[in-house]
Structures are given as structure tokens and as C-alpha cells.
Write a protein that holds these residues in place. Structure first.
Motif, mmCIF file in Angstrom:
data_model
loop_
_atom_site.group_PDB
_atom_site.id
_atom_site.type_symbol
_atom_site.label_atom_id
_atom_site.label_comp_id
_atom_site.label_asym_id
_atom_site.label_seq_id
_atom_site.Cartn_x
_atom_site.Cartn_y
_atom_site.Cartn_z
ATOM 1 N N SER A 103 0.515 -1.222 -0.034
ATOM 2 C CA SER A 103 0.164 -0.147 0.350
ATOM 3 C C SER A 103 0.663 1.354 -0.072
ATOM 4 N N THR A 104 0.504 2.020 -0.853
ATOM 5 C CA THR A 104 1.068 3.376 -0.756
ATOM 6 C C THR A 104 0.877 4.197 0.438
ATOM 7 N N CYS A 105 0.799 4.207 1.637
ATOM 8 C CA CYS A 105 0.435 4.844 2.409
ATOM 9 C C CYS A 105 1.213 5.026 3.136
ATOM 10 N N ARG A 106 1.090 6.221 4.214
ATOM 11 C CA ARG A 106 2.735 7.028 4.951
ATOM 12 C C ARG A 106 3.164 6.530 5.265
ATOM 13 N N PRO A 107 4.964 6.202 5.282
ATOM 14 C CA PRO A 107 5.378 7.469 4.915
ATOM 15 C C PRO A 107 4.405 6.958 3.054
ATOM 16 N N ARG A 151 14.296 -8.093 -13.071
ATOM 17 C CA ARG A 151 15.352 -8.391 -13.152
ATOM 18 C C ARG A 151 15.983 -9.847 -12.379
ATOM 19 N N ALA A 152 15.369 -10.147 -12.061
ATOM 20 C CA ALA A 152 15.040 -11.614 -11.824
ATOM 21 C C ALA A 152 14.233 -12.761 -12.550
ATOM 22 N N SER A 153 14.087 -12.417 -13.290
ATOM 23 C CA SER A 153 13.347 -12.590 -14.669
ATOM 24 C C SER A 153 11.678 -13.251 -13.688
ATOM 25 N N ALA A 154 11.065 -12.889 -13.179
ATOM 26 C CA ALA A 154 9.757 -13.235 -12.916
ATOM 27 C C ALA A 154 9.075 -12.765 -14.163
ATOM 28 N N VAL A 155 8.387 -13.657 -14.784
ATOM 29 C CA VAL A 155 7.217 -13.958 -16.015
ATOM 30 C C VAL A 155 6.685 -12.873 -16.175
ATOM 31 N N ARG A 156 5.926 -12.701 -14.982
ATOM 32 C CA ARG A 156 4.541 -12.087 -15.071
ATOM 33 C C ARG A 156 4.803 -10.618 -13.613
ATOM 34 N N ILE A 157 4.566 -10.143 -13.569
ATOM 35 C CA ILE A 157 4.455 -9.343 -12.190
ATOM 36 C C ILE A 157 3.516 -8.284 -11.845
ATOM 37 N N THR A 158 2.822 -8.616 -10.759
ATOM 38 C CA THR A 158 1.387 -8.115 -10.324
ATOM 39 C C THR A 158 1.661 -6.970 -8.711
ATOM 40 N N ALA A 159 1.582 -6.054 -9.413
ATOM 41 C CA ALA A 159 1.241 -4.666 -8.271
ATOM 42 C C ALA A 159 0.515 -4.615 -7.291
ATOM 43 N N VAL A 160 -0.012 -5.291 -6.302
ATOM 44 C CA VAL A 160 -0.928 -5.318 -5.727
ATOM 45 C C VAL A 160 -0.752 -4.261 -4.485
ATOM 46 N N ILE A 161 -1.929 -3.192 -4.727
ATOM 47 C CA ILE A 161 -1.718 -2.122 -3.674
ATOM 48 C C ILE A 161 -3.174 -1.530 -3.608
ATOM 49 N N PRO A 162 -3.328 -2.366 -2.337
ATOM 50 C CA PRO A 162 -4.268 -1.840 -1.652
ATOM 51 C C PRO A 162 -5.096 -0.918 -1.848
ATOM 52 N N TYR A 163 -4.081 -0.057 -0.934
ATOM 53 C CA TYR A 163 -4.235 1.456 -0.944
ATOM 54 C C TYR A 163 -3.420 2.620 -2.104
ATOM 55 N N PHE A 164 -3.455 3.081 -2.984
ATOM 56 C CA PHE A 164 -2.908 3.670 -3.877
ATOM 57 C C PHE A 164 -2.868 4.848 -3.815
ATOM 58 N N GLU A 171 -20.026 4.398 14.560
ATOM 59 C CA GLU A 171 -19.607 3.605 14.385
ATOM 60 C C GLU A 171 -18.458 4.161 12.654
ATOM 61 N N VAL A 172 -17.388 3.729 13.340
ATOM 62 C CA VAL A 172 -16.560 3.854 12.042
ATOM 63 C C VAL A 172 -16.215 2.369 11.230
ATOM 64 N N VAL A 173 -16.419 2.276 9.872
ATOM 65 C CA VAL A 173 -15.791 0.794 9.814
ATOM 66 C C VAL A 173 -14.239 0.794 8.150
ATOM 67 N N VAL A 174 -13.606 1.008 8.642
ATOM 68 C CA VAL A 174 -12.704 0.911 7.653
ATOM 69 C C VAL A 174 -12.133 -0.349 7.316
ATOM 70 N N THR A 175 -11.661 -0.373 6.486
ATOM 71 C CA THR A 175 -10.779 -1.898 6.145
ATOM 72 C C THR A 175 -9.474 -2.000 6.273
ATOM 73 N N ASP A 176 -8.637 -3.645 6.357
ATOM 74 C CA ASP A 176 -6.476 -3.340 5.950
ATOM 75 C C ASP A 176 -5.956 -3.060 5.010
ATOM 76 N N THR A 177 -6.409 -1.926 4.323
ATOM 77 C CA THR A 177 -6.219 -2.167 3.670
ATOM 78 C C THR A 177 -4.545 -0.944 3.735
ATOM 79 N N ILE A 178 -4.673 -0.283 4.687
ATOM 80 C CA ILE A 178 -3.729 0.167 5.092
ATOM 81 C C ILE A 178 -4.149 0.286 6.617
#
Ligand code: R5P
Length: 317
Positions: free
Chosen positions: A61-65, A82-95, A269-276
Motif C-alpha cells: 500500500s502506498t500509504c504513509r510514509p 531483473r530476476a526474470s519473473a515471468v509476470r509481475i502484479t503490483a498489488v496496491i490495496p491503497y493507492f 461506528e466507523v468501519v474501515v478495512t485493513d488496506t492501511i
């Protein structure tokens, strides 16, 4: 086990708990890597598993900092490429940086596009993200983006609560579409707050369109940053006779005075998720609840790995 040795999941430092929970869902170990700093502060990522020819996912997650986590993600992607992964997915729960997605005044950047370019250039073949603030941010990437909705997790929680006399409120115009989906799913009325943003940290809730008197309120948003949006809207609907007020938001950024504001606001009640990950101070806020997106992310990763439909996930949950 449904996956084979070809699937590898790595974690940046922003949200290791979530990455671990995703691996638990998938019943695979977290990929081994070391993230260190040189004496001058530069970061280095060393992947310790063999990734040649593997389908790799990096959870960050590109959260603080924000800048630190972003650069760490970029370095990770470069390392895997560079380590020759065949496919790379950036999993960004919070962008992070997604909210600067247009030039609405002169001489300002469009950081959402800039960051999309950086992620692609660094080596991502795909992106998996949750509530990108505006769906059109997907179009800033020239690689496939799977865009999940926190609504899958939050909607289920609020449905199980069986709130009667429910009015779903969009705290600003931008969230209207999401709020109307919640209202349809939960069987409530729909209302909207007219909000005016005075600055990055100050907003005013000016007027409500819709019925709130004697109603229980669910306010949905993608982000709670300074909490000005939801707290101002909550005060206004309370003044107009609302009963219980619930807030559901995917990303609990909780910056600046957010905790103090939430503590004083008439919100039950404030409900958030664990993306951060929730800051330790936020855990002390009695009204806050965190739901996990790990199963949703894990399921999406499994489907991407197996080249199955991700959008059909929305029909299954
Ligand atoms: C605005 O367009 C977003 O959907 C959120 O309402 C906003 O980013 C929340 O920011 P804050 O909590 O600082 O009011």
C-alpha cells in the motif's frame, strides 16, 4: 492446495499483516526477501526465493510514509523483473497519490498518472487495486488493472447488521454512484450531502438532499483522510434529526486531526478495512472497527494466477 509453486507473493513493508493474511488465505508461504538500507539511506530489496519464470505478486500500500513506500514498491518491481519473473502484479490495496487525478487549477501535477507511469516503467505487468478513488484512474495505466471494491467487504458487514429505517448518504457528489449501490444492496433510501472543500484540510457540509430525520444513517466514502468530510456531514445530519450514524470507508488514512475529529463527531461506528494498517493511536478510538480485505485480495490473486475472471468475484460475494 489449488496453486502450484509458480505463484509467489512478496510483501513490502507497508502492510505485512495484510500480505501475511492473503498468503494464509491462499495457503502458501510469503516469499522470502530482505528490504534493507545502505548507510546513506538508499533502499535495497533482495529477493531470496527463486522467481525465474514465476508469477509474482508484490503487496504494497502506498500509504504513509507515502514516498518511502512508493519507492520501495518500485525497487521491488525492478528487482523481480531483473530476476526474470515471468509476470509481475503490483498489488496496491491503497493507492496513494490517486486523488490528484486532474488539473482543476493551473500549474498543478496529475500525480495519479505520474505514479501509474512509474509503476509500469519499474516492471509491473498488471495492477490489482482496491477503490482507486476514481475508477478512471485505471485508464492512467497502459497495463491491465483489476479494480476491486471495498464495498464487497463493507456491504456484507452492514447487511448483516440489518439496520432499519436506513438512509445511505453520500458525503459528496463523487461518491453518489457507490452510495446508490449500497442503498440498493442494503435496501435503504438514498441521500447526498453537498460539500464544499475550502482547502486540503477543510471542508464544509452545506446541505442535504434527501430525508434524514428519524432515520439511521450509513455514510459511505472511499477514504477517510482528515475526516473532515464525514465528520461535517455527520454533524449536519445529526442536526437534522438523524438517529444512529454509521460510517463505512475502504481506506482509513486518518491523517492530521482525524482521530480527534472522529472522537468528537456524532458517529456511532466507523468501519474501515485493513488496506492501511491502523495506527496504534487509532486503535484507542472506541467507535472504530477494521474489516479485512485479505480474502477478497487472495481470491483475486488466485483468479489472476489461474487466468480466471476477476470481475465475477463481484457476483460471488
Ligand atoms: C473525496 O473526494 C473523497 O471521496 C473523500 O471524501 C475525501 O478524500 C476524504 O477526505 P477528508 O477525510 O480529508 O475529508
Amino acid at each position: 492446495m489449488f496453486v502450484n509453486d509458480n505463484l509467489k507473493i512478496f510483501s513490502g513493508k507497508s502492510n505485512t499483516a495484510l500480505a501475511g493474511a492473503v498468503c494464509e488465505y491462499l495457503e502458501i508461504p510469503l516469499g522470502a526477501a530482505k528490504i534493507e538500507r545502505f548507510a546513506d539511506g538508499e533502499k535495497v530489496v533482495r529477493v531470496e526465493d527463486d522467481v525465474r519464470g514465476r508469477d509474482c505478486f508484490v503487496v504494497q500500500s502506498t500509504c504513509r510514509p507515502v514516498d518511502e513506500h512508493l519507492v520501495e514498491l518500485l525497487i521491488y518491481l525492478d528487482c523481480l523483473r531483473r530476476a526474470s519473473a515471468v509476470r509481475i502484479t503490483a498489488v496496491i490495496p491503497y493507492f496513494g497519490y490517486a486523488r490528484q487525478d486532474r488539473k482543476d487549477e493551473g500549474r498543478v501535477p496529475i500525480t495519479a498518472k505520474l505514479v501509474a507511469n512509474l509503476i509500469t516503467t519499474a516492471g509491473a505487468d498488471r495492477v490489482l487495486a482496491i477503490d482507486l478513488h476514481a475508477a478512471q484512474v485505471q485508464g492512467f495505466f497502459d497495463i491491465p488493472v483489476d479494480h476491486l471494491a471495498g464495498e464487497l467487504v463493507l456491504g456484507k458487514y452492514f447487511k448483516d447488521k440489518k439496520i432499519d429505517k436506513l438512509t445511505v448518504i453520500s458525503p459528496d457528489v463523487g461518491n453518489m454512484r457507490i452510495a446508490s449501490r449500497y442503498a440498493a444492496h442494503l435496501g435503504g433510501e438514498l441521500a447526498i450531502v453537498h460539500k464544499k472543500r475550502m482547502s486540503g484540510t477543510e471542508v464544509r457540509a452545506l446541505e442535504i438532499i434527501g430525508e434524514v430525520e428519524g432515520r439511521n444513517i450509513l455514510m459511505c466514502d472511499d477514504i477517510i483522510a482528515t475526516a473532515g468530510t464525514v465528520c461535517n456531514a455527520a454533524s449536519l445530519v445529526k442536526e437534522r434529526g438523524a438517529e444512529k450514524i454509521y460510517v463505512g470507508a475502504t481506506h482509513g488514512v486518518l491523517a492530521g486531526e482525524a482521530l480527534e475529529q472522529l472522537e468528537q463527531a456524532p458517529i456511532d461506528e466507523v468501519v474501515v478495512t485493513d488496506t492501511i494498517p491502523l495506527a496504534p493511536a487509532a486503535k484507542k478510538l472506541g467507535s472504530i472497527k477494521v474489516l479485512t480485505v485479505s480474502a477478497m485480495l487472495g481470491e483475486a490473486i488466485k483468479r489472476i494466477h489461474k487466468n480466471e475472471s476477476v470481475s465475477s468475484l463481484f457476483n460471488d460475494v
